[in-house]
Scaffold this motif. Sequence first.
Motif, PDB file in Angstrom:
ATOM      1  N   ASP A  17       0.811  -1.220   0.000  1.00  0.00           N
ATOM      2  CA  ASP A  17       0.000   0.000   0.000  1.00  0.00           C
ATOM      3  C   ASP A  17       0.843   1.268   0.000  1.00  0.00           C
ATOM      4  OD1 ASP A  17       1.019  -0.221   2.527  1.00  0.00           O
ATOM      5  OD2 ASP A  17      -0.892   0.023   3.576  1.00  0.00           O
ATOM      6  N   ASP A  18       2.129   1.141  -0.290  1.00  0.00           N
ATOM      7  CA  ASP A  18       2.997   2.309  -0.322  1.00  0.00           C
ATOM      8  C   ASP A  18       2.691   3.148  -1.556  1.00  0.00           C
ATOM      9  OD1 ASP A  18       5.339   4.045  -0.241  1.00  0.00           O
ATOM     10  OD2 ASP A  18       6.137   2.587   1.185  1.00  0.00           O
ATOM     11  N   LEU A  19       2.653   4.461  -1.383  1.00  0.00           N
ATOM     12  CA  LEU A  19       2.403   5.382  -2.484  1.00  0.00           C
ATOM     13  C   LEU A  19       3.691   6.019  -3.007  1.00  0.00           C
ATOM     14  CD1 LEU A  19      -0.660   7.242  -0.903  1.00  0.00           C
ATOM     15  CD2 LEU A  19      -0.740   5.401  -2.596  1.00  0.00           C
ATOM     16  N   GLU A  20       4.561   6.410  -2.060  1.00  0.00           N
ATOM     17  CA  GLU A  20       5.782   7.123  -2.427  1.00  0.00           C
ATOM     18  C   GLU A  20       6.691   6.267  -3.318  1.00  0.00           C
ATOM     19  OE1 GLU A  20       3.896   8.849   1.010  1.00  0.00           O
ATOM     20  OE2 GLU A  20       4.701   6.824   0.707  1.00  0.00           O
ATOM     21  N   ALA A  21       6.699   4.933  -3.076  1.00  0.00           N
ATOM     22  CA  ALA A  21       7.531   4.045  -3.887  1.00  0.00           C
ATOM     23  C   ALA A  21       7.158   4.137  -5.360  1.00  0.00           C
ATOM     24  CB  ALA A  21       7.388   2.604  -3.392  1.00  0.00           C
ATOM     25  N   THR A  22       5.854   4.241  -5.641  1.00  0.00           N
ATOM     26  CA  THR A  22       5.374   4.319  -7.017  1.00  0.00           C
ATOM     27  C   THR A  22       5.881   5.586  -7.692  1.00  0.00           C
ATOM     28  OG1 THR A  22       3.364   3.170  -6.287  1.00  0.00           O
ATOM     29  CG2 THR A  22       3.315   4.193  -8.465  1.00  0.00           C
ATOM     30  N   VAL A  23       5.806   6.710  -6.968  1.00  0.00           N
ATOM     31  CA  VAL A  23       6.264   7.979  -7.524  1.00  0.00           C
ATOM     32  C   VAL A  23       7.781   7.977  -7.699  1.00  0.00           C
ATOM     33  CG1 VAL A  23       6.343  10.475  -7.187  1.00  0.00           C
ATOM     34  CG2 VAL A  23       4.321   9.186  -6.460  1.00  0.00           C
ATOM     35  N   PHE A  24       8.505   7.498  -6.691  1.00  0.00           N
ATOM     36  CA  PHE A  24       9.968   7.514  -6.747  1.00  0.00           C
ATOM     37  C   PHE A  24      10.488   6.781  -7.966  1.00  0.00           C
ATOM     38  CE2 PHE A  24      13.843   5.018  -5.709  1.00  0.00           C
ATOM     39  CZ  PHE A  24      14.766   6.062  -5.816  1.00  0.00           C
ATOM     40  N   HIS A  25       9.983   5.570  -8.212  1.00  0.00           N
ATOM     41  CA  HIS A  25      10.550   4.788  -9.320  1.00  0.00           C
ATOM     42  C   HIS A  25      10.167   5.355 -10.683  1.00  0.00           C
ATOM     43  CE1 HIS A  25      12.981   1.632  -7.644  1.00  0.00           C
ATOM     44  NE2 HIS A  25      12.096   1.448  -6.692  1.00  0.00           N
ATOM     45  N   ARG A  26       8.982   5.956 -10.776  1.00  0.00           N
ATOM     46  CA  ARG A  26       8.658   6.562 -12.075  1.00  0.00           C
ATOM     47  C   ARG A  26       9.530   7.790 -12.308  1.00  0.00           C
ATOM     48  NH1 ARG A  26       8.200   4.150 -15.892  1.00  0.00           N
ATOM     49  NH2 ARG A  26       7.104   4.937 -17.698  1.00  0.00           N
ATOM     50  N   TRP A  27       9.755   8.541 -11.252  1.00  0.00           N
ATOM     51  CA  TRP A  27      10.634   9.708 -11.340  1.00  0.00           C
ATOM     52  C   TRP A  27      12.056   9.269 -11.682  1.00  0.00           C
ATOM     53  CZ3 TRP A  27      11.513  13.540  -6.628  1.00  0.00           C
ATOM     54  CH2 TRP A  27      12.152  14.693  -7.089  1.00  0.00           C
ATOM     55  N   MET A  28      12.523   8.217 -11.014  1.00  0.00           N
ATOM     56  CA  MET A  28      13.889   7.749 -11.236  1.00  0.00           C
ATOM     57  C   MET A  28      14.068   7.244 -12.666  1.00  0.00           C
ATOM     58  SD  MET A  28      16.526   7.744  -9.225  1.00  0.00           S
ATOM     59  CE  MET A  28      17.586   8.338 -10.527  1.00  0.00           C
ATOM     60  N   PHE A  29      13.039   6.578 -13.202  1.00  0.00           N
ATOM     61  CA  PHE A  29      13.133   6.105 -14.587  1.00  0.00           C
ATOM     62  C   PHE A  29      13.339   7.278 -15.535  1.00  0.00           C
ATOM     63  CE2 PHE A  29      10.775   5.779 -18.615  1.00  0.00           C
ATOM     64  CZ  PHE A  29      11.594   4.869 -19.272  1.00  0.00           C
TER      65      PHE A  29
ATOM     66  N   ARG B 259      -4.156  10.628  -6.432  1.00  0.00           N
ATOM     67  CA  ARG B 259      -2.824  10.174  -6.038  1.00  0.00           C
ATOM     68  C   ARG B 259      -2.848   9.284  -4.796  1.00  0.00           C
ATOM     69  NH1 ARG B 259       1.171  15.312  -7.556  1.00  0.00           N
ATOM     70  NH2 ARG B 259      -0.028  15.953  -9.395  1.00  0.00           N
ATOM     71  N   GLU B 260      -3.951   9.286  -4.062  1.00  0.00           N
ATOM     72  CA  GLU B 260      -4.071   8.420  -2.891  1.00  0.00           C
ATOM     73  C   GLU B 260      -4.291   6.957  -3.279  1.00  0.00           C
ATOM     74  OE1 GLU B 260      -3.565   9.399   0.280  1.00  0.00           O
ATOM     75  OE2 GLU B 260      -2.963  11.268  -0.710  1.00  0.00           O
ATOM     76  N   LYS B 261      -4.424   6.711  -4.582  1.00  0.00           N
ATOM     77  CA  LYS B 261      -4.621   5.339  -5.055  1.00  0.00           C
ATOM     78  C   LYS B 261      -3.438   4.826  -5.887  1.00  0.00           C
ATOM     79  CE  LYS B 261      -9.683   5.633  -5.092  1.00  0.00           C
ATOM     80  NZ  LYS B 261     -10.923   5.542  -5.921  1.00  0.00           N
ATOM     81  N   TRP B 262      -2.338   5.548  -5.820  1.00  0.00           N
ATOM     82  CA  TRP B 262      -1.163   5.109  -6.566  1.00  0.00           C
ATOM     83  C   TRP B 262      -0.386   4.074  -5.752  1.00  0.00           C
ATOM     84  CZ3 TRP B 262       1.118  10.371  -8.733  1.00  0.00           C
ATOM     85  CH2 TRP B 262       0.235  10.900  -9.677  1.00  0.00           C
TER      86      TRP B 262
ATOM     87  N   TRP C 107       1.674   0.804  -4.575  1.00  0.00           N
ATOM     88  CA  TRP C 107       2.771   0.010  -5.137  1.00  0.00           C
ATOM     89  C   TRP C 107       2.262  -1.294  -5.734  1.00  0.00           C
ATOM     90  CZ3 TRP C 107       7.122   0.683  -7.233  1.00  0.00           C
ATOM     91  CH2 TRP C 107       8.138  -0.269  -7.238  1.00  0.00           C
ATOM     92  N   GLN C 108       1.242  -1.895  -5.118  1.00  0.00           N
ATOM     93  CA  GLN C 108       0.734  -3.186  -5.587  1.00  0.00           C
ATOM     94  C   GLN C 108       0.089  -3.088  -6.964  1.00  0.00           C
ATOM     95  OE1 GLN C 108      -1.899  -3.720  -2.230  1.00  0.00           O
ATOM     96  NE2 GLN C 108      -3.694  -3.428  -3.509  1.00  0.00           N
ATOM     97  N   ARG C 109      -0.266  -1.901  -7.402  1.00  0.00           N
ATOM     98  CA  ARG C 109      -0.890  -1.742  -8.714  1.00  0.00           C
ATOM     99  C   ARG C 109       0.131  -1.825  -9.846  1.00  0.00           C
ATOM    100  NH1 ARG C 109      -4.761   3.383  -8.965  1.00  0.00           N
ATOM    101  NH2 ARG C 109      -5.198   2.407 -10.991  1.00  0.00           N
ATOM    102  N   VAL C 110       1.387  -1.612  -9.522  1.00  0.00           N
ATOM    103  CA  VAL C 110       2.398  -1.592 -10.584  1.00  0.00           C
ATOM    104  C   VAL C 110       3.466  -2.661 -10.422  1.00  0.00           C
ATOM    105  CG1 VAL C 110       2.093   0.867 -11.065  1.00  0.00           C
ATOM    106  CG2 VAL C 110       3.776   0.163  -9.352  1.00  0.00           C
ATOM    107  N   HIS C 111       3.555  -3.283  -9.234  1.00  0.00           N
ATOM    108  CA  HIS C 111       4.655  -4.202  -8.938  1.00  0.00           C
ATOM    109  C   HIS C 111       4.096  -5.610  -8.796  1.00  0.00           C
ATOM    110  CE1 HIS C 111       8.059  -5.758  -6.287  1.00  0.00           C
ATOM    111  NE2 HIS C 111       8.673  -5.292  -7.355  1.00  0.00           N
ATOM    112  N   THR C 112       4.282  -6.442  -9.825  1.00  0.00           N
ATOM    113  CA  THR C 112       3.678  -7.776  -9.859  1.00  0.00           C
ATOM    114  C   THR C 112       4.691  -8.827 -10.288  1.00  0.00           C
ATOM    115  OG1 THR C 112       2.924  -7.456 -12.136  1.00  0.00           O
ATOM    116  CG2 THR C 112       1.382  -6.866 -10.368  1.00  0.00           C
ATOM    117  N   LEU C 113       4.391 -10.066  -9.920  1.00  0.00           N
ATOM    118  CA  LEU C 113       5.264 -11.205 -10.231  1.00  0.00           C
ATOM    119  C   LEU C 113       4.455 -12.298 -10.915  1.00  0.00           C
ATOM    120  CD1 LEU C 113       7.747 -13.071 -10.005  1.00  0.00           C
ATOM    121  CD2 LEU C 113       7.048 -13.559  -7.645  1.00  0.00           C
ATOM    122  N   GLU C 114       4.912 -12.701 -12.095  1.00  0.00           N
ATOM    123  CA  GLU C 114       4.347 -13.860 -12.791  1.00  0.00           C
ATOM    124  C   GLU C 114       5.488 -14.811 -13.116  1.00  0.00           C
ATOM    125  OE1 GLU C 114       1.572 -15.071 -16.653  1.00  0.00           O
ATOM    126  OE2 GLU C 114       2.045 -12.963 -16.246  1.00  0.00           O
TER     127      GLU C 114
END
Length: 797
Positions: free
Chosen positions: A581-593, A668-671, A673-680
């Motif tokens: 449920d982390d939000l900042e992680a989602t923003v950080f990695h998109r910014w870093m990319f 932005r309260e729904k960004w 981490w689980q929405r973008v970080h998945t494992l298959e």
Amino acid sequence: MKRILWVLFVLLGIVLIAGFFFIKTLKPDYDGELELESLQQEVSVYYDSYGIPHIYGSSEKDAFRALGYIHAQDRLWQMELLRRIGKGQLSELFGKDLISTDKFFLALGIDDASAKTVSQLNKNDEGVQLTQAYLDGINSFLKEGPTPVEFYLTGIEKRPFELTDVYNVMGYMAFSFAMAHKTDPLLTKMKEQLGPQYLKDLSIHSDTSTVWLKNTLQSDSVSLKTNEVIAGIFKTLEALNIPQFEGSNSWVLGPEKTKNKKVIFANDPHIGFSQPSVWYEAHVVTPQYEKYGYHLAGVPFPILGHDRNLAYGMTMFENDDVDFYYEDENPEDKSRYRVNDSWRSYEMVDKIIKVKDSTDIEFTFKKTHRGPILNGIADQVDMKRPVSMWWVYTQHDNQVMKALYELSHANDIDQFRASLKYIHAPGLNIMYGDAKDNVAWWASAHLYQIPDSVNTKLIYDGTNYLDDQKKYLDFSQNPHAENPDWHYVYSANNQPDSIAGMLYPGYYLPENRARRIVDLLDAKDDWVMSDVQKMINDVNSPVDVATVKSLLKLIDMEGLSESDLGTLDDLGAWQGGYELDDLEATVFHRWMFYVLNDVFKDELGQGLFDEFMSTHLIKRSIAPLVNNENSVWWNDVATEKEETAKEIVTQAFHQAISDLEKSLGSDREKWFWQRVHTLEHGHPIGQVEMLRSFFNVGPFEVEGSREVINNMYFPYGEDGNYKVSSGPSTRRVIDFSDIENSMSILPTGQSGNPFSEHYKDQAQMYAEGKFRKMMMNKKEIQDQAESVLKFLPSNKN
């Protein structure tokens, strides 16, 4: 019409019934009795509730025959796939798109080196005989067991396994460790295209300010298109979901650091995710031998293992054991190249590749005394100068299997240490703990001295030259720590300190995981197994927090919206966590990319940028880059003006926010981490869309990230979906104060057979960071066994 419908109904029923019985025949046999050729006495296999076999035999040879059989019935397709890589036989499975990959592996010489090694083996050696017994078990399954469904789908015939296949699997393992394949030609291309100033700001050399692996004995610290082909090989293997060895964590706590005053051992090797997962668990017990081990497909001796006396595991050492050389070719005779002051003829090597649904391919490549000439091995190579490749794995006698046999049969630290000198490649950090309160770490590899003036990260040429007649160090000079004063050992693939007055060039990972591990281990002296289980799932990055703070210092706040400022405030307060449920992680990695994209791609172009992003070097360069406003990389060479770090970081932030609003919505309260970080977990045949859901496992929303302890690595990409490609291939925690309740987990399941109930029965547990017991008590194993399979001597014996 009714009669026709009834006929169709009956035919459909017959097809369904036939299909049911056909599928039933493809499932592994976990109970009953089977005759096994060459078996001398009965062997009992007790399967626990997760399909882990506990093998009890009267002799090691009988037990290893049974191991080979049951390993094959769960993992024959995986064995087949892995043995084919080094032999250059993937095209026979998957068609003409794999021809370049087969050419490359044939030129590496893995199969030739394996054949040479096997021809020199002493067939009376105990390790060789146990290996042959294991292969006998595999071949018995080939003759008597059901054919895996993948063989029907690919149309290949089963063929017996040989000793060379075992060595070819180990050869592929050694290749997948070698980061030089990705890095050296790439950096040479950068230098030639951009100039040496562009390499100065990359973390190519040892970093004296970072977290280092400490030795027990301290000494003063010392301060092309070819790469397109090699990068393509790795992409091909990844697309086929063939596991590649990436990194790892391990730490071993001495009794002074634990509440119960006994050693606790932890290990989670990081490997590319695949289905089936890379390790096969087996507990083998005879009157002379016991080991609860983790096996590679087609390899009899466990690479990770434990018993009541000791535990061992590994991480990747990441040392540099591959060298590339520009060769000086005779302009008047292209069949000859310079060696010192004379000309020598190339060795011309002829190979044949079988291609599915096509004619055989014949090709020839040149070979020097160092190794193959890479030019011409794949069609897209078009370099003006010949480049040869030297690899320690194929240049030396291969005694890796001897090492695996001896370390799996060691009874104490002295016997264990003595076995490690036989490992020449791949370079491994071997981790050790035992019931007598010893903890140890050894770097195992054939290391050699390199002059300070030589840059090992570039193709050797002229003044940058390393003689192929290398001066090797004695194993005692390798980095190591035994029972150090700080009472623990660990490895996170980071730079080791020197024990020989020199540093060891390599492709080490940045300090992120190492720093977190050291901080946590130093903080307390009363560790228990549940604490270590929690730590092995840790998802916090102090380095990412520091990187965010550096970015915040650079960003231009002028013109930012109230929402943007709020997002930056949240990032400033971020603790570096990667929970679902982390939000900042989602923003950080998109910014870093976008920072990395805007910094590097203008100079490198898309192709070289993608290759750079796949190396360890980019991971090492991120933190130093954002702290160096004067780096030449900040300027966008595609514009006339000279950009600053402030402009690039601000531009990247706007790009990231815009991108996230498009993909995840304006709230932005729904960004999360689980929405973008998945494992298959992908299966090679799962690439076919209609078969994906049957063969693949997942996807799962997972915690973790790049370079945290729970290292769920993902490549950066344009779409902003972080699909995990590698991570912990198992998580093991072994407590010598309670050895029978030690814990483990596999990423999917024990079996690679999609019709087995153990194909994916651990996958959800793994995604949630849970563990299951590694059973060792015979009475408990027998009482709780889900099924029992008995092997009996065959009447043919």
